[in-house]
Design a protein around this motif. Structure first.
Motif, PDB file in Angstrom:
ATOM      1  N   ASP A 184      81.347  80.125 111.819  1.00  0.00           N
ATOM      2  CA  ASP A 184      80.830  78.977 111.310  1.00  0.00           C
ATOM      3  C   ASP A 184      81.518  77.803 111.542  1.00  0.00           C
ATOM      4  OD1 ASP A 184      79.180  80.733 109.773  1.00  0.00           O
ATOM      5  OD2 ASP A 184      80.145  80.630 107.900  1.00  0.00           O
ATOM      6  N   GLU A 216      80.359  76.214 114.590  1.00  0.00           N
ATOM      7  CA  GLU A 216      78.874  75.574 114.494  1.00  0.00           C
ATOM      8  C   GLU A 216      79.467  74.057 113.896  1.00  0.00           C
ATOM      9  OE1 GLU A 216      75.738  75.617 114.959  1.00  0.00           O
ATOM     10  OE2 GLU A 216      75.144  74.228 113.476  1.00  0.00           O
ATOM     11  N   LEU A 217      80.382  74.138 112.873  1.00  0.00           N
ATOM     12  CA  LEU A 217      80.888  72.915 112.388  1.00  0.00           C
ATOM     13  C   LEU A 217      81.442  71.917 113.602  1.00  0.00           C
ATOM     14  CD1 LEU A 217      81.258  70.962 110.019  1.00  0.00           C
ATOM     15  CD2 LEU A 217      83.617  72.007 109.908  1.00  0.00           C
ATOM     16  N   ARG A 255      80.628  72.061 116.615  1.00  0.00           N
ATOM     17  CA  ARG A 255      79.491  71.722 117.606  1.00  0.00           C
ATOM     18  C   ARG A 255      78.754  70.263 116.986  1.00  0.00           C
ATOM     19  NH1 ARG A 255      74.824  70.747 116.863  1.00  0.00           N
ATOM     20  NH2 ARG A 255      74.422  71.926 114.602  1.00  0.00           N
ATOM     21  N   ALA A 256      78.594  70.479 115.639  1.00  0.00           N
ATOM     22  CA  ALA A 256      78.032  69.277 114.846  1.00  0.00           C
ATOM     23  C   ALA A 256      79.021  68.054 115.022  1.00  0.00           C
ATOM     24  CB  ALA A 256      77.700  69.445 113.616  1.00  0.00           C
ATOM     25  N   ILE A 257      80.327  68.079 114.803  1.00  0.00           N
ATOM     26  CA  ILE A 257      80.856  67.066 114.723  1.00  0.00           C
ATOM     27  C   ILE A 257      81.106  66.434 116.074  1.00  0.00           C
ATOM     28  CG2 ILE A 257      83.586  66.610 114.447  1.00  0.00           C
ATOM     29  CD1 ILE A 257      83.723  68.122 112.241  1.00  0.00           C
ATOM     30  N   TYR A 258      81.231  66.985 117.189  1.00  0.00           N
ATOM     31  CA  TYR A 258      81.320  66.874 118.285  1.00  0.00           C
ATOM     32  C   TYR A 258      80.030  66.198 118.963  1.00  0.00           C
ATOM     33  CZ  TYR A 258      86.405  67.411 118.626  1.00  0.00           C
ATOM     34  OH  TYR A 258      87.744  67.700 118.293  1.00  0.00           O
ATOM     35  N   ARG A 259      79.196  66.463 118.316  1.00  0.00           N
ATOM     36  CA  ARG A 259      77.516  66.175 118.819  1.00  0.00           C
ATOM     37  C   ARG A 259      77.397  66.808 120.122  1.00  0.00           C
ATOM     38  NH1 ARG A 259      77.477  59.958 116.503  1.00  0.00           N
ATOM     39  NH2 ARG A 259      77.894  60.640 114.425  1.00  0.00           N
ATOM     40  N   ARG A 299      72.504  71.463 121.615  1.00  0.00           N
ATOM     41  CA  ARG A 299      72.508  72.811 121.294  1.00  0.00           C
ATOM     42  C   ARG A 299      72.516  73.794 122.438  1.00  0.00           C
ATOM     43  NH1 ARG A 299      72.210  74.444 115.985  1.00  0.00           N
ATOM     44  NH2 ARG A 299      71.815  72.869 114.545  1.00  0.00           N
TER      45      ARG A 299
END
Lengths: 379, 267
Positions: free
Chosen positions: A152, A155-156, A158-162, A165
């Motif tokens: 988890d 995944e966070l 990944r989203a923060i560092y853009r 996918r």
């Protein structure tokens, strides 16, 4: 004449094919491509001002009026250049200023003086483009949320560092594979062992494929197997991605396995910067001779006398420390006069060398250790 | 934009999963949150009853309505950012967050939103039960709801920002709880937690007008109870937005100064 020009692409090699072939001999007046250093530190200083309080009531009353502070020079006039793709070991005893330097390089601490550039950025500005390209792994500090499974947190991240996918999937698969993370991913982080957590911590710090890695004691507190695992991983990561790595460690095995170049600092000052082998050369002009004898180990003392020094002698195995220049002479003498089963000549263990570096520094330094702390008072 | 949505989605998922790990703590927090307005409610209902049916224009059922609405609004606007922030600075967690290419405030926003969502599951039935017990005089119309929602949202944003600013004193001192205590006194008094603001003496109310506290809590409560005139409603929104702008600007300035300080003394 046509010659291929090899560009080292920044990532993956995807844009390699797009580069048109160029002829290096054509003279169109363009300058050769300059390599921007991954890390550039010049005359860096960091001074902490710490209050000095003496014990006792009177002293604390005095400190209300007159505050005495003491300057601690954690980093003092340090200049280093690290080129892209280099793996550099950053050594020094506790309190030498290693972590302070790494924090300045990653933008967590502002320098008191001097210049810092990482990938051309000024770290203390904490620009997003900069932060996306670096990582700092500190021994016990965590990017992982304690209560939830590592996956988890990944995944966070990944989203923060853009991270797109598909790229994220690829990186994650690679990290899971290299670090053997599969069984750890679904467990809440707090249930992982120290080593397991460290592996996940390293993985999460690399999900955005940073170009520069600052690793502060990445193997601290881990068992030998896990240390080796992480070491292998760092080497592999560097090889695959061409990332620049600056790492501190108290384990010389880390440094020997990973770093061609070492930087040694002490009291915030640069003591040595160069190849690991030349560090050994410079600070340890000795070799270690290990001789296994059939008999006559009692006579070895006489042979060595005046040349080297017997460090250990047991069960026919003798270890001798001998100045480099006399190694051949002593070896010859021993072989000629004693029934030798086996003889090895080695550089001394790197730990001993490092210890010697600091010992030498202490002896040659004229000022006492406190000299780098200056006291001053302010009203 | 989609990247922001993606980040918030991930952030919310993380805080949601984290908070569900602490169900017992959630309930304990909630108990405290419910207890305080219920005590006020009982006290003021008693005052109203003994004062000939009303006190300062509030009947006993009106007090019940006021304090129940206050309980809900207080729940939806309160934050625990001061404790969280101090902990982060003290144990160095903030350093890890500062390495990320995003402002750590987003974590707190996400945490706040998920916490409120999760706990509503308990707050709503509690309010219904308390409503059955105390029989509040409240008439909720579509108009009051329509006016209430922006007032509540703005109050939540303002209170979050004000408490975030306060939390940032952790950059300079370790005595955050002392500063917090200093903050909770005027908050309790001027935000209508102690007593409806219209019951305060005129001079005190005037002082309160110059402070942001009413806009952080009392205003949406007054709106949902239909105690705000249409003209005052607009003025109220404007005041809320004005304070939010000031708070946002202060947050930017203080955050920068705080980071400088943090980065100077040792992150």
């Amino acid at each position: 004449m046509f010659r291929a020009v090899w560009h080292i692409p920044a990532k993956g090699g995807a844009n390699f094919a797009k580069e048109p072939p160029t002829d290096p001999e054509q003279d169109d007046g363009t300058l050769p491509v300059m390599v921007i250093p991954a890390v550039e530190i010049s005359r860096l200083r960091k001074t902490y001002s710490v209050p000095v309080r003496e014990p006792g009531v009177m002293a604390s009353l005095r400190s209300l009026v007159k505050r005495t502070t003491r300057d601690i020079h954690a980093v003092d006039d340090l200049s280093i250049v690290v080129n892209p793709g280099e793996v550099t070991g950053f050594l020094g005893p506790n309190g030498a200023g290693k972590t302070t330097t790494l924090k300045m390089l990653s933008g967590l601490l502002y320098p008191t003086g001097g210049q810092v550039r990482v990938l051309g950025f000024e770290p203390s500005r904490r620009e997003r483009a900069f932060l996306r390209q670096i990582t700092l792994v500190m021994g016990q500090r965590n990017q992982l949320a304690w209560d939830i499974p590592a996956t988890d947190s990944f995944e966070l991240h990944r989203a923060i560092y853009r991270v797109p996918r598909p790229e994220y999937r690829r990186t994650l698969d690679e990290l899971v594979d290299l670090l053997d993370l599969e069984p750890l991913l679904p467990k809440p982080v707090r249930q992982l062992s120290l080593g397991e957590r460290m592996k996940c911590e390293i993985a999460v710090s690399l999900l955005h494929q940073p170009k520069v890695l600052f690793l502060d004691e990445p193997t601290i507190g881990l068992d030998v197997t896990m240390q080796r695992r992480i070491r292998t991983f760092i080497a592999e990561y560097n090889r695959r991605h061409g990332a620049t790595v600056l790492l501190t460690s108290h384990y010389m095995a880390d440094v020997e396995a990973l770093c061609k170049r070492v930087i040694v600092i002490h009291h915030g000052k640069l003591l040595f910067d160069g190849d690991l082998s030349s560090l050994v050369q410079r600070f340890s002009p000795y070799k270690t001779l290990t001789i296994e004898l059939e008999s006559g180990s009692d006579r070895i003392g006489d042979l060595v006398d005046g040349i080297g020094e017997v460090m250990r002698s047991e069960d026919g195995r003798v270890t001798i420390r001998v100045p480099k220049s006399d190694t051949a002479r002593l070896t010859e003498r021993v072989l000629a006069s004693l029934p030798v089963i086996d003889l090895t000549v080695e550089d001394p263990p790197i730990d001993d060398v490092i210890e010697r570096v600091f010992a030498v520094e202490r002896v040659t330094s004229n000022d006492p250790p406190e000299a780098h702390e200056r006291e001053h008072q302010s009203q | 934009m989609t990247e922001w949505v993606d980040m918030y989605r991930a952030q919310l998922a993380t805080t949601f999963a984290t908070q569900l790990q602490y169900r017992a703590v959630l309930v304990i927090w909630l108990l405290g949150l419910i207890l305080s307005p219920v005590i006020s409610l009982v006290v003021w209902m008693t005052v109203a009853t003994s004062g000939g049916g009303q006190a300062g224009g509030f009947t006993a059922p009106a007090f019940a309505a006021y304090f129940l609405a206050l309980m809900v609004v207080n729940h939806l606007t309160f934050t625990w950012i001061a404790w969280e922030f101090e902990y982060r600075v003290r144990n160095g967690q903030l350093s890890g967050l500062l390495l990320r290419p995003t402002d750590p405030i987003h974590i707190d926003i996400a945490a706040n939103v998920t916490y409120k969502t999760i706990t509503l599951v308990i707050v709503i039935p509690t309010v219904i039960v308390l409503g059955a017990v105390f029989e509040p005089a409240i008439e909720i119309t579509p108009v009051t709801i329509f006016a209430f929602i922006p007032a509540l949202a703005l109050a939540a944003v303002l209170r979050f920002l004000v408490e975030y600013i306060l939390a940032m004193v952790a950059f300079w001192t370790t005595r955050v709880s002392a500063i917090n205590d200093l903050y909770y006194v005027p908050l309790f008094f001027f935000s209508g937690q102690l007593v409806p603001l219209s019951l305060l003496p005129d001079t005190v109310r005037l002082i309160g007008l110059a402070l942001p506290f009413r806009w952080m809590l009392s205003f949406p409560v007054e709106v949902v109870l239909g105690r705000v005139q249409p003209d005052d409603l607009i003025t109220g929104y404007v005041a809320q937005i004005g304070w939010i702008v000031i708070a946002l600007a202060s947050r930017v300035v203080i955050w920068r100064a705080g980071l400088r300080r943090y980065a100077a003394v040792g992150a």
